[in-house]
Design a protein around this motif. Structure first.
Motif, PDB file in Angstrom:
ATOM      1  N   PRO A 319     -36.343  21.639  33.995  1.00 47.60           N
ATOM      2  CA  PRO A 319     -37.424  20.720  34.367  1.00 47.60           C
ATOM      3  C   PRO A 319     -38.314  21.248  35.477  1.00 47.60           C
ATOM      4  CG  PRO A 319     -35.297  19.906  35.141  1.00 47.60           C
ATOM      5  CD  PRO A 319     -35.015  21.060  34.238  1.00 47.60           C
ATOM      6  N   ALA A 320     -37.837  22.210  36.269  1.00 51.40           N
ATOM      7  CA  ALA A 320     -38.666  22.758  37.346  1.00 51.40           C
ATOM      8  C   ALA A 320     -39.886  23.483  36.806  1.00 51.40           C
ATOM      9  CB  ALA A 320     -37.831  23.699  38.211  1.00 51.40           C
ATOM     10  N   ASP A 321     -39.851  23.910  35.530  1.00 51.50           N
ATOM     11  CA  ASP A 321     -41.023  24.558  34.940  1.00 51.50           C
ATOM     12  C   ASP A 321     -42.191  23.582  34.786  1.00 51.50           C
ATOM     13  OD1 ASP A 321     -39.664  26.905  34.812  1.00 51.50           O
ATOM     14  OD2 ASP A 321     -39.220  26.807  32.669  1.00 51.50           O
ATOM     15  N   ASN A 322     -41.893  22.281  34.867  1.00 52.09           N
ATOM     16  CA  ASN A 322     -42.930  21.257  34.757  1.00 52.09           C
ATOM     17  C   ASN A 322     -42.897  20.366  36.002  1.00 52.09           C
ATOM     18  OD1 ASN A 322     -45.087  20.065  33.478  1.00 52.09           O
ATOM     19  ND2 ASN A 322     -43.872  18.945  31.969  1.00 52.09           N
ATOM     20  N   ALA A 323     -42.750  21.001  37.165  1.00 46.95           N
ATOM     21  CA  ALA A 323     -42.463  20.286  38.408  1.00 46.95           C
ATOM     22  C   ALA A 323     -43.580  19.341  38.824  1.00 46.95           C
ATOM     23  CB  ALA A 323     -42.196  21.287  39.526  1.00 46.95           C
ATOM     24  N   SER A 324     -44.823  19.665  38.544  1.00 44.26           N
ATOM     25  CA  SER A 324     -45.952  18.851  39.030  1.00 44.26           C
ATOM     26  C   SER A 324     -45.929  17.445  38.433  1.00 44.26           C
ATOM     27  CB  SER A 324     -47.268  19.545  38.700  1.00 44.26           C
ATOM     28  OG  SER A 324     -48.355  18.801  39.227  1.00 44.26           O
ATOM     29  N   ILE A 325     -45.805  17.332  37.130  1.00 43.83           N
ATOM     30  CA  ILE A 325     -45.796  16.008  36.492  1.00 43.83           C
ATOM     31  C   ILE A 325     -44.477  15.284  36.796  1.00 43.83           C
ATOM     32  CG2 ILE A 325     -44.857  16.822  34.290  1.00 43.83           C
ATOM     33  CD1 ILE A 325     -47.650  14.195  34.719  1.00 43.83           C
ATOM     34  N   GLU A 326     -43.385  16.030  36.937  1.00 46.56           N
ATOM     35  CA  GLU A 326     -42.113  15.424  37.323  1.00 46.56           C
ATOM     36  C   GLU A 326     -42.235  14.803  38.714  1.00 46.56           C
ATOM     37  OE1 GLU A 326     -39.395  15.142  35.579  1.00 46.56           O
ATOM     38  OE2 GLU A 326     -39.459  16.650  33.992  1.00 46.56           O
ATOM     39  N   SER A 327     -42.949  15.470  39.611  1.00 49.90           N
ATOM     40  CA  SER A 327     -43.146  14.951  40.967  1.00 49.90           C
ATOM     41  C   SER A 327     -43.977  13.673  40.953  1.00 49.90           C
ATOM     42  CB  SER A 327     -43.818  16.023  41.826  1.00 49.90           C
ATOM     43  OG  SER A 327     -44.090  15.532  43.119  1.00 49.90           O
ATOM     44  N   PHE A 328     -44.995  13.645  40.100  1.00 49.90           N
ATOM     45  CA  PHE A 328     -45.808  12.429  40.009  1.00 49.90           C
ATOM     46  C   PHE A 328     -44.970  11.242  39.537  1.00 49.90           C
ATOM     47  CE2 PHE A 328     -47.975   9.677  36.904  1.00 49.90           C
ATOM     48  CZ  PHE A 328     -48.755   8.921  37.788  1.00 49.90           C
ATOM     49  N   HIS A 329     -44.173  11.433  38.513  1.00 49.47           N
ATOM     50  CA  HIS A 329     -43.343  10.333  38.014  1.00 49.47           C
ATOM     51  C   HIS A 329     -42.344   9.872  39.066  1.00 49.47           C
ATOM     52  CE1 HIS A 329     -44.180  11.634  33.586  1.00 49.47           C
ATOM     53  NE2 HIS A 329     -45.122  10.833  34.054  1.00 49.47           N
ATOM     54  N   ALA A 330     -41.802  10.793  39.838  1.00 45.96           N
ATOM     55  CA  ALA A 330     -40.875  10.417  40.903  1.00 45.96           C
ATOM     56  C   ALA A 330     -41.583   9.608  41.982  1.00 45.96           C
ATOM     57  CB  ALA A 330     -40.241  11.673  41.505  1.00 45.96           C
ATOM     58  N   SER A 331     -42.809  10.001  42.337  1.00 45.69           N
ATOM     59  CA  SER A 331     -43.577   9.260  43.344  1.00 45.69           C
ATOM     60  C   SER A 331     -43.920   7.861  42.847  1.00 45.69           C
ATOM     61  CB  SER A 331     -44.863  10.022  43.681  1.00 45.69           C
ATOM     62  OG  SER A 331     -44.568  11.282  44.230  1.00 45.69           O
ATOM     63  N   LEU A 332     -44.287   7.755  41.573  1.00 40.81           N
ATOM     64  CA  LEU A 332     -44.625   6.449  41.002  1.00 40.81           C
ATOM     65  C   LEU A 332     -43.465   5.469  41.160  1.00 40.81           C
ATOM     66  CD1 LEU A 332     -46.411   5.785  37.635  1.00 40.81           C
ATOM     67  CD2 LEU A 332     -44.294   4.605  38.150  1.00 40.81           C
ATOM     68  N   LYS A 333     -42.265   5.903  40.837  1.00 40.44           N
ATOM     69  CA  LYS A 333     -41.112   5.001  40.882  1.00 40.44           C
ATOM     70  C   LYS A 333     -40.686   4.707  42.325  1.00 40.44           C
ATOM     71  CE  LYS A 333     -39.344   6.612  36.429  1.00 40.44           C
ATOM     72  NZ  LYS A 333     -38.239   7.279  35.701  1.00 40.44           N
ATOM     73  N   SER A 334     -40.673   5.735  43.167  1.00 40.87           N
ATOM     74  CA  SER A 334     -40.194   5.531  44.530  1.00 40.87           C
ATOM     75  C   SER A 334     -41.155   4.713  45.379  1.00 40.87           C
ATOM     76  CB  SER A 334     -39.937   6.883  45.201  1.00 40.87           C
ATOM     77  OG  SER A 334     -41.131   7.627  45.278  1.00 40.87           O
ATOM     78  N   GLU A 335     -42.475   4.803  45.098  1.00 39.10           N
ATOM     79  CA  GLU A 335     -43.469   4.102  45.910  1.00 39.10           C
ATOM     80  C   GLU A 335     -43.825   2.719  45.365  1.00 39.10           C
ATOM     81  OE1 GLU A 335     -46.866   6.564  46.607  1.00 39.10           O
ATOM     82  OE2 GLU A 335     -45.676   8.276  47.293  1.00 39.10           O
ATOM     83  N   THR A 336     -43.233   2.348  44.237  1.00 39.46           N
ATOM     84  CA  THR A 336     -43.504   1.020  43.663  1.00 39.46           C
ATOM     85  C   THR A 336     -42.200   0.279  43.383  1.00 39.46           C
ATOM     86  OG1 THR A 336     -43.644   2.017  41.454  1.00 39.46           O
ATOM     87  CG2 THR A 336     -45.723   1.696  42.659  1.00 39.46           C
TER      88      THR A 336
END
Length: 383
Positions: A319-336
């Motif tokens: 999954p680290a090969d697609n880290a940018s979109i993975e980071s966005f999804h993590a931010s979405l869940k953690s910040e909401t």
């Protein structure tokens, strides 16, 4: 504690004479098969104290023996001498090699054969093994025999039932006679290939792979202009009354979410709907995803070709090969959802929360890598 040895008076006298002649203690003990150094020391003490008559005393009479031998008769004396001589001859006659070369199975069988006429401790002494080792070996032999018997029984049950039963049913049959754990049965069946042959389990896939692209992105998440490099992925939204999914496409130039879909079914139409939202793309646009079945499907690959997009895919299980979109999804869940503790809400609230956050992420939320500007503002200034 081992059985004591009864040494004849002649052996004791011979040992004393050898010591008086200057022969080393170890050599005397080896020559006469004397077990303990303390015995030889005791005999020397008796000889010096003029207590030679004590050479005739039987085992166990060291403290109560008075004067002269206490054998009941001459026959008892001869029996004691014969017992010792038999011990010196019987075991070496059975086994030519002794000591560390004694095989476990042979030693146990030999002791079992001779123990009716000789003490176990004496047999072990002549084999040069501790008595505790004999008992440990015998216990290991019993366990091994029990294990082999269970394996044979499992094999018989599997063959009798023509390999129609798995380990659970075989365990149930065994438990009618002997208690046994199902994991032990499973290990034996796997060891010999006796598993159930009726239904071979197959892993069901949501889609047949049509095409798997190379990893052209290679974790280079920097882009020089908008719509040059795009990344996409699907994430779970398990916060409402039913399971929802979010499919999103991100522009690596400024991290902006340029397309997204929310649905309750993770299929090819779901990701095609997200792709349909893309604006006109420049030639050579790169779209990177993982190797999910929806992205390797025929319909998705055809849509990619029609738009003139170059496809790139992460390596399998990376999954680290697609880290940018993975980071966005993590931010979405953690910040909401996690921040507001929205763990069990309605479907409508989940959808509205995601839509509001994506608008906030694109137009309001500043990012340090964008000179502390939100993605949309950064793109407009760059253009």
């Amino acid at each position: 504690m081992g059985t004591r040895v009864s040494y004849p008076a002649e052996i004791k006298m011979k040992a004393v004479e050898m010591r008086l002649a200057g022969i080393p203690v170890k050599e005397v003990m080896n020559e006469l098969n004397i077990r303990h150094r303390a015995q030889l020391k005791t005999w020397m003490k008796w000889y010096k104290n003029d207590e030679i008559h004590r050479f005739e005393q039987p085992v166990g009479k060291q403290y109560s023996y008075g004067k002269g031998p206490e054998y009941e008769n001459e026959t008892a004396k001869l029996q004691a001498e014969n017992r010792y001589l038999k011990q010196q001859i019987e075991v070496p006659k059975k086994v030519q090699r002794i000591g560390e070369e004694v095989v476990r199975e042979i030693a146990v069988d030999l002791v079992d054969e001779l123990k009716a006429g000789m003490p176990i401790g004496e047999i072990c002494r002549h084999l040069d093994i501790p008595r505790s080792t004999y008992y440990r070996w015998r216990r290991q032999n019993q366990l091994e025999a029990s294990r082999q018997a269970i394996e044979r029984k499992i094999g018989t049950l599997c063959r009798d039932n023509k390999f129609r039963y798995g380990y659970r049913k075989i365990t149930a049959l065994l438990n009618q006679d002997i208690p046994i754990n199902h994991k032990a049965v499973q290990r034996v069946m796997q060891k010999y290939g006796w598993q159930c042959r009726v239904k071979v389990k197959k892993r069901r896939q949501t889609g047949q792979p049509y095409h798997i692209a190379d990893n052209l992105l290679k974790r280079d998440f920097q882009a020089d202009q908008p719509l040059q490099k795009l990344v996409t992925d699907i994430t779970y939204l398990p916060f409402g009354q039913k399971q929802l999914y979010l499919s999103s496409i991100q522009d690596l130039f400024n991290g902006e979410i340029i397309a997204y879909s929310i649905g309750d079914c993770q299929d090819t139409d779901f990701v095609l709907d997200t792709m349909a939202q893309l604006p006109p793309l420049p030639k050579g646009c790169l779209l990177h995803s993982d190797q999910g079945s929806v992205y390797t499907s025929y319909a998705y690959q055809q849509a990619i070709k029609e738009k003139g997009i170059t496809m790139s895919m992460s390596r399998k299980g990376t999954p680290a090969d697609n880290a940018s979109i993975e980071s966005f999804h993590a931010s979405l869940k953690s910040e909401t959802f996690y921040l507001d503790e929205l763990r069990n809400t309605t479907t409508a609230i989940v959808e509205q929360t995601v839509e509001n956050y994506i608008h906030y992420y694109n137009h309001i939320r500043i990012q340090a890598k964008l000179n502390n500007q939100p993605p949309v503002q950064y793109r407009k200034l760059a253009v």
